[in-house]
Design an enzyme around this catalytic site. Structure first.
Site, short mmCIF file in Angstrom:
data_model
loop_
_atom_site.label_atom_id
_atom_site.label_comp_id
_atom_site.label_asym_id
_atom_site.label_seq_id
_atom_site.Cartn_x
_atom_site.Cartn_y
_atom_site.Cartn_z
CB THR A 70 79.08 18.79 24.86
OG1 THR A 70 77.91 18.42 24.25
CG2 THR A 70 78.84 19.91 25.53
CD GLN A 178 75.32 13.74 14.32
OE1 GLN A 178 75.21 12.59 13.62
NE2 GLN A 178 74.75 13.84 15.36
CB CYS A 325 69.76 18.18 22.66
SG CYS A 325 71.39 17.40 22.46
C1 LIG Z 1 76.72 18.27 15.52
C2 LIG Z 1 76.80 17.73 16.92
N1 LIG Z 1 77.64 18.39 17.76
C3 LIG Z 1 77.93 17.99 19.12
C4 LIG Z 1 77.34 17.13 19.59
C5 LIG Z 1 77.51 16.93 21.19
O1 LIG Z 1 78.35 15.62 20.99
P1 LIG Z 1 78.56 14.88 22.72
O2 LIG Z 1 77.04 14.14 22.63
O3 LIG Z 1 79.49 13.83 22.42
O4 LIG Z 1 78.56 15.83 23.59
C6 LIG Z 1 76.51 16.39 18.75
C7 LIG Z 1 75.59 15.29 19.53
O5 LIG Z 1 74.40 14.98 19.21
C8 LIG Z 1 76.07 16.80 17.53
O6 LIG Z 1 75.23 15.97 16.86
#
Ligand SMILES: Cc1ncc(COP(=O)(O)O)c(C=O)c1O
Length: 381
Positions: A70, A178, A325
């Site tokens: 994120t 991913q 999410c």
């Molecule tokens: C494609 C993608 N981008 C960003 C994130 C966010 O990552 P984080 O959980 O480390 O903040 C995720 C998490 O599921 C994701 O699948």
């Protein structure tokens, strides 16, 4: 227990937890301190950075630590917007990005930036021609994910790279959260990409740690202002135990990557080819090379995704609705929506996501339970 929810998060590897504990106990100095404890911590920080750089074929100075996917996505997007505002106010991304990208773009729209969301085809992929047509003289950033977190579609990164080569000044960001360790390194680490973001907890490192590849010479504004850590680009005392643990997790992930990817592909196909024979099953992640080896998204018509998840849980099998999410917020999958999938079918979607430790025996057990539940679900239709 069968854990098929690795795209939500992975279990930290015991060796990785061990590294975390040892570094916490023995390298507790602040890497910015001048004394011996600080120096030891600094050396370990830079060793971890070098290890990660070597593993992905980057330079030491091109690796910057973050708190995860994120933050990396927010940083690549907003940091570019801040650094390149004088050159334009237009950003391009896809209609199927993770909320970390999508909502960063939406925030920038509130500040007067313009955003183009590229549409996707029936497999959840954008077209390089659409990208080329969307580029304006004011475009400062293109942000495209490597692997979609909901259905596993791999974006056409080689074709996108070809377009981007004609526009060398535009920043190109890939969200590879991913995509790491899934046999896609050549596509992700192409010679054109400028920023690539990663999240440790998706590959058996602890939560709250990640890293960003930033091509040398590319300018990005810091989002965290403060003491000037991370080459003045991301202030805050470094999370050294998690950083060292992540370097270890990445090394483990990329060891024998080809064989691990092949096994995940076989497991995915063993399930896919079993469930596709049922009349009321719709498969979104098809048996095509444009899908990643570890994600399988499907729907059982007339049964809500939550119902399917909990039914499998009763058999000690852990899957999820399309993304961690959205699952608790009861929102429809944004990827399936962008693919113009009927809402009724989209609310029945679930996701299986594998890691390198899953086995074909687990796939067989999944299929056995699937048969049983499918009969039970018939009563709901
Ligand atoms: C494609 C993608 N981008 C960003 C994130 C966010 O990552 P984080 O959980 O480390 O903040 C995720 C998490 O599921 C994701 O699948």
């Amino acid at each position: 227990m069968i854990y098929f929810d690795n795209s939500a998060t992975t279990k930290a590897a015991p060796e990785v937890v061990d590294t975390y504990a040892k570094v916490s106990a023995n390298y507790w100095g602040n890497p910015s301190s001048l004394h011996n404890f600080g120096e030891q911590a600094f050396n370990l920080l830079e060793q971890s950075r070098q290890q990660i750089a070597d593993l992905i074929g980057a330079k030491l100075s091109e690796i910057l630590f973050t708190s995860g996917g994120t933050e990396g996505d927010n940083w690549a997007i907003k940091g570019t917007a801040m650094a390149k505002r004088e050159f334009g106010n237009h950003l391009i991304t896809t209609a199927v990005e993770h909320p970390a990208v999508h909502n960063s773009m939406e925030q920038l729209k509130q500040l007067g930036f313009e955003v183009t969301y590229l549409p996707v085809d029936a497999n959840g992929r954008v077209s390089a021609d659409d990208l080329r047509a969307a580029i304006r003289p004011t475009t400062i950033l293109v942000s495209t994910m490597a692997v979609n977190n909901e259905i596993g579609a791999v974006q056409p990164l080689a074709e996108i790279a070809d377009v981007m080569r004609d526009f060398p000044k535009i920043h190109w960001h890939i969200d590879a959260v991913q995509g790491i360790g899934k046999g896609l390194a050549d596509l992700i680490f192409n010679d054109r990409v400028d920023f690539v973001t990663f999240s440790g907890h998706k590959f058996h490192a602890p939560r709250g740690i990640g890293f960003m590849y930033k091509r040398q010479g590319r300018k990005i504004a810091p989002l965290m202002a403060g003491g000037g850590q991370e080459r003045n680009l991301r202030s805050g005392t470094e999370n050294l135990p998690a950083i060292a643990a992540m370097a270890k997790a990445l090394r483990m992930l990329l060891t024998d990557e080809t064989a691990k990817v092949q096994r995940q592909r076989e497991i995915r196909l063993a399930i896919l080819h079993h469930i596709e024979t049922f009349a009321h099953v719709t498969i979104f992640s098809k048996d095509l090379p444009v899908f990643a080896p570890h994600i399988l998204c499907f729907a059982i018509e007339g049964v809500r995704g939550e119902t399917i998840v909990h039914a499998f849980e009763e058999h000690n099998i852990y899957i999820s609705t399309t993304s961690a999410c959205s699952s608790k917020k009861h929102v429809e999958s944004s990827t399936l929506q962008a693919m113009a999938i009927d809402e009724g079918v989209a609310t029945s979607a679930v996701r299986i996501s594998l890691d390198e430790h899953n086995t074909l025996a687990e796939a067989e057990e999944f299929n056995r339970v699937f048969d049983q539940l499918y009969q039970q679900f018939a009563k709901l239709r």
